[in-house]
Write an enzyme that holds these catalytic residues in place. Structure first.
Site, PDB file in Angstrom:
ATOM      1  N   MET A 285       0.800  -1.229   0.000  1.00  0.00           N
ATOM      2  CA  MET A 285       0.000   0.000   0.000  1.00  0.00           C
ATOM      3  C   MET A 285       0.827   1.270   0.000  1.00  0.00           C
ATOM      4  SD  MET A 285      -3.487  -0.925   0.764  1.00  0.00           S
ATOM      5  CE  MET A 285      -4.051   0.645   1.197  1.00  0.00           C
ATOM      6  N   GLY A 286       2.105   1.143   0.311  1.00  0.00           N
ATOM      7  CA  GLY A 286       2.904   2.361   0.377  1.00  0.00           C
ATOM      8  C   GLY A 286       4.312   2.063   0.824  1.00  0.00           C
TER       9      GLY A 286
ATOM     10  N   VAL B  60       7.524   2.705   3.740  1.00  0.00           N
ATOM     11  CA  VAL B  60       7.794   2.978   5.154  1.00  0.00           C
ATOM     12  C   VAL B  60       9.154   3.663   5.258  1.00  0.00           C
ATOM     13  CG1 VAL B  60       8.072   1.964   7.445  1.00  0.00           C
ATOM     14  CG2 VAL B  60       6.432   0.966   5.851  1.00  0.00           C
TER      15      VAL B  60
ATOM     16  N   LYS C   5       4.625   5.337   7.655  1.00  0.00           N
ATOM     17  CA  LYS C   5       4.131   4.647   6.462  1.00  0.00           C
ATOM     18  C   LYS C   5       3.296   5.631   5.665  1.00  0.00           C
ATOM     19  CE  LYS C   5       2.182   0.170   5.216  1.00  0.00           C
ATOM     20  NZ  LYS C   5       1.964  -1.159   5.766  1.00  0.00           N
TER      21      LYS C   5
ATOM     22  N   ASP D 231      -3.825 -11.650   8.088  1.00  0.00           N
ATOM     23  CA  ASP D 231      -2.629 -11.793   7.250  1.00  0.00           C
ATOM     24  C   ASP D 231      -1.420 -12.091   8.116  1.00  0.00           C
ATOM     25  OD1 ASP D 231      -1.189 -11.891   4.899  1.00  0.00           O
ATOM     26  OD2 ASP D 231      -0.846  -9.720   4.818  1.00  0.00           O
TER      27      ASP D 231
HETATM   28  N1  ATP Z   1       7.590   0.214  12.440  1.00  0.00           N
HETATM   29  C1  ATP Z   1       8.543  -0.205  11.626  1.00  0.00           C
HETATM   30  N2  ATP Z   1       9.847  -0.119  11.991  1.00  0.00           N
HETATM   31  C2  ATP Z   1      10.821  -0.560  11.156  1.00  0.00           C
HETATM   32  N3  ATP Z   1      10.585  -1.106   9.940  1.00  0.00           N
HETATM   33  C3  ATP Z   1       9.316  -1.226   9.531  1.00  0.00           C
HETATM   34  C4  ATP Z   1       8.226  -0.786  10.338  1.00  0.00           C
HETATM   35  N4  ATP Z   1       7.074  -1.023   9.667  1.00  0.00           N
HETATM   36  C5  ATP Z   1       7.415  -1.578   8.505  1.00  0.00           C
HETATM   37  N5  ATP Z   1       8.749  -1.698   8.406  1.00  0.00           N
HETATM   38  C6  ATP Z   1       9.479  -2.269   7.280  1.00  0.00           C
HETATM   39  O1  ATP Z   1       9.111  -1.564   6.123  1.00  0.00           O
HETATM   40  C7  ATP Z   1       8.958  -2.449   5.024  1.00  0.00           C
HETATM   41  C8  ATP Z   1       7.630  -2.236   4.353  1.00  0.00           C
HETATM   42  O2  ATP Z   1       6.596  -2.585   5.232  1.00  0.00           O
HETATM   43  P1  ATP Z   1       5.099  -2.729   4.777  1.00  0.00           P
HETATM   44  O3  ATP Z   1       4.306  -3.097   5.974  1.00  0.00           O
HETATM   45  O4  ATP Z   1       4.692  -1.531   4.023  1.00  0.00           O
HETATM   46  O5  ATP Z   1       5.114  -3.850   3.690  1.00  0.00           O
HETATM   47  P2  ATP Z   1       5.327  -5.418   3.718  1.00  0.00           P
HETATM   48  O6  ATP Z   1       4.771  -5.990   4.977  1.00  0.00           O
HETATM   49  O7  ATP Z   1       6.750  -5.717   3.396  1.00  0.00           O
HETATM   50  O8  ATP Z   1       4.468  -5.849   2.478  1.00  0.00           O
HETATM   51  P3  ATP Z   1       2.943  -6.147   2.400  1.00  0.00           P
HETATM   52  O9  ATP Z   1       2.230  -5.254   3.348  1.00  0.00           O
HETATM   53  O10 ATP Z   1       2.624  -5.875   1.008  1.00  0.00           O
HETATM   54  O11 ATP Z   1       2.835  -7.588   2.799  1.00  0.00           O
HETATM   55  C9  ATP Z   1       9.153  -3.853   5.552  1.00  0.00           C
HETATM   56  O12 ATP Z   1      10.464  -4.243   5.246  1.00  0.00           O
HETATM   57  C10 ATP Z   1       9.016  -3.713   7.034  1.00  0.00           C
HETATM   58  O13 ATP Z   1       9.840  -4.620   7.718  1.00  0.00           O
END
Ligand code: ATP
Length: 564
Positions: A53-54, A56, A71, A166
């Site tokens: 969705m975006g 981070v 995010k 999920d």
């Molecule tokens: N609070 C946080 N602190 C550090 N890293 C984070 C945090 N939240 C997300 N990330 C990192 O940012 C990246 C993108 O996270 P995001 O949740 O957008 O997507 P994703 O879980 O990789 O994919 P999808 O949601 O499509 O399954 C990931 O590598 C995740 O580990």
């Protein structure tokens, strides 16, 4: 309809969730957001990663200099109200849970360009997918501790009517606290909120829509059917399987192939998949129970799963009800799951060998039906399903050797010889409400202050519930009936604590030394008083002299496979 195949995936794709209009990987080159100041407060420093969705970002609070993660909804979604709403729902869901085991949400807002964002705690660590890649199979005690943290956090979510939907290793972040695994659950992007006013929630839960990540998807979710919090229990079962063996239970080259396996194939036994991993027999039974196809045959709550995980070390294994799996049906016909009553347990002679000495035997025929009467592709077409996942299986899946096909069974007669245990009430699982609303299971947290004396907390029957030193406290089913907890510490008289678990509370209990002459408490420390918030204060009293230890029973489903 041709199936999407793993070949269409990026070669390093971890299990990822796809949503509609996935923007795909971020464009290479310098990210124009670096250096931006959001809300006049957060300076963006670098990209941490991009998801469905975006993106981070790591950012810093300009005043207090604290690192945060932000995010930001992908720009192409900024003007799609439903997607924007879904994005903010992720923040709202996580914030509503307000639990140590769930990512903390601090703030939200919009960029100058109108893209929604939310601010979360920055986690320095790695996700469980990385841990699995590097270290699995993990030893049972470590898996148990990780799983218990997942249970606590998800129980808190379910108690608030939020189903994650999920759960996968990639959404479980691991922090290292003095060598201890501390787990935080992320990504409530497709969570279902209980509040029907959440308009997007309705759109997200129409029958026929499939959400999630195929490797971790319950049969009912794969089917696009109505589902409830028990999909998270199934997904945690898959995660447990992977932590214990290093592999997911089902591997296939195509997404449809994977879903098919979740729906029609019995999972392999973890100890067959990783014979070298020294997986306790009772732990295997816990995993297989979480993976039962029929949600009614799984653990019904995360708390129930937690109790079973704790029971493993006491040699307690959950009952597994045989599932007769139908052959993969012809395409086109309607498809449904149908669970049936549990079969009554046969009583076998006392001389039966300990549990799991031999592979699971074929299940008794037609004890109950899991009626799946159509091929997935046909059913998906018939239901007009919108498949909202598509990229998931790492491209090396074709090289991996899939688990052997196993007889469609999930039961060991060796688990059945004991007479039915005394019924112990477990929180009833209300039937799934229309539109997938999670039942509001309620728990309370009880912290027991024993003035620094580490004590085990047991239930009335002697089953271990936890430890007084656990910073999270004990999770008990909320209720108005008085419970008796037994506190046991070395060198101390066993003490019984009576309390009504109607609300969160902290209770101070003095554990008297067994030899009163010998001071064991810290010098100068006052004898703590029993301190309990109303209603009815708990009473601590020394236990009567221990008689013969009663057989631990923690739930009607837990029976000891081992002769003591
Ligand atoms: N609070 C946080 N602190 C550090 N890293 C984070 C945090 N939240 C997300 N990330 C990192 O940012 C990246 C993108 O996270 P995001 O949740 O957008 O997507 P994703 O879980 O990789 O994919 P999808 O949601 O499509 O399954 C990931 O590598 C995740 O580990």
């Amino acid at each position: 309809m041709s199936e999407p195949t793993a070949k269409t995936l990026p070669s390093d794709a971890a299990a990822q969730t796809l949503r509609p209009d996935d923007p795909g990987p971020a464009a290479p080159g310098k990210d124009p957001r670096i250096g931006d100041l959001l809300k006049g407060t957060y300076t963006i420093e670098r990209l941490l990663g991009a998801g469905g969705m975006g993106s981070v970002y790591l950012a810093q609070h300009a005043l207090i200099r604290k690192k945060v993660a932000i995010k930001i909804l992908a720009p192409e979604y900024a003007h799609k109200p439903e997607l924007k709403e879904r994005f903010l729902r992720e923040a709202r869901a996580a914030a509503a849970i307000d639990h140590d085991g769930v990512i903390e949400i601090h703030d939200f807002g919009e960029t100058a360009g109108g893209a929604a964002f939310f601010v979360m705690e920055y986690l320095e660590g790695e996700d469980l997918a990385a841990v699995i890649r590097r270290e699995a199979p993990l030893p049972w005690p470590r898996v148990r501790d990780i799983a218990l943290q997942l249970c606590r956090a998800l129980q808190a979510a379910h108690a608030r009517g939020i189903v994650h939907r999920d759960m996968k290793p990639g959404n479980c972040f691991r922090l290292d606290r003095d060598g201890r695994d501390v787990i935080k659950i992320l990504d409530f992007g497709i969570a279902k909120l209980q509040n029907p006013d959440e308009g997007v929630g309705q759109a997200l839960t129409r029958t026929g829509m499939i959400f999630g990540t195929p490797e971790y998807m319950s049969p009912e979710q794969a089917q696009g059917e109505r589902h409830d919090h028990r999909v998270d229990i199934y997904a945690v079962g898959v995660i447990l399987f992977e932590l214990l063996t290093g592999k997911p239970p089902f591997i296939a080259d195509t997404f449809m192939g994977l879903l098919n396996k979740h729906m029609f194939d019995a999972p392999p036994r973890p100890r067959d998949v990783a014979p070298q991993a020294d997986i306790p027999a009772a732990a295997e039974a816990v995993v297989l129970k979480a993976l039962q196809k029929d949600p009614d045959l799984r653990f019904q709550t995360m708390d129930e799963l937690a109790v079973a995980l704790k029971g493993v070390d006491a040699g307690l294994a959950p009952e597994l009800v045989p599932e007769t799996l139908k052959a993969k049906p012809a395409r086109g016909a309607p498809m449904q799951f149908r669970g049936a009553d549990r079969p009554s347990r046969p009583t076998l002679p006392e001389t039966t060998a300990p549990a799991f000495p031999a592979p699971f035997a074929p299940p008794p025929r037609r004890r109950w039906n899991l009626a799946l009467v159509a091929g997935l592709a046909g059913a998906v077409l018939a239901a007009g399903a919108l498949v909202l996942f598509t990229k998931s299986e790492p491209s090396d899946s074709a090289e991996r050797t899939g688990p052997k096909e196993h007889a469609p069974v999930a039961s060991s007669p060796d688990l059945l010889p004991l007479p039915p245990p005394a019924p112990v009430p477990t929180p009833p699982a209300p039937p799934p409400a229309p539109d997938l609303i999670a039942p509001a299971f309620s728990t309370v947290t009880v912290r027991i202050d024993t003035a620094g004396v580490a004590a085990e907390v047991l239930d009335e029957h002697g089953a271990l519930l936890g430890h007084t030193a656990d910073p999270h406290g004990l999770l008990l089913p909320r209720g108005e009936a008085e419970r008796v907890l037994r506190l046991r510490a070395e060198g101390r008289a066993e003490t019984r604590l009576k309390l009504v678990p109607s609300e969160n509370r902290t209770v101070a209990v003095a554990l008297e030394p067994l030899h009163p002459g010998k001071p064991t408490a810290k010098k100068g420390s006052k004898k703590p008083e029993t301190r309990a918030e109303p209603p009815p204060p708990p009473a601590a009293e020394p236990a009567p002299k221990p008689k013969a230890e009663p057989k631990p029973t923690t739930s009607p489903d837990l029976i000891s496979p081992f002769k003591k």
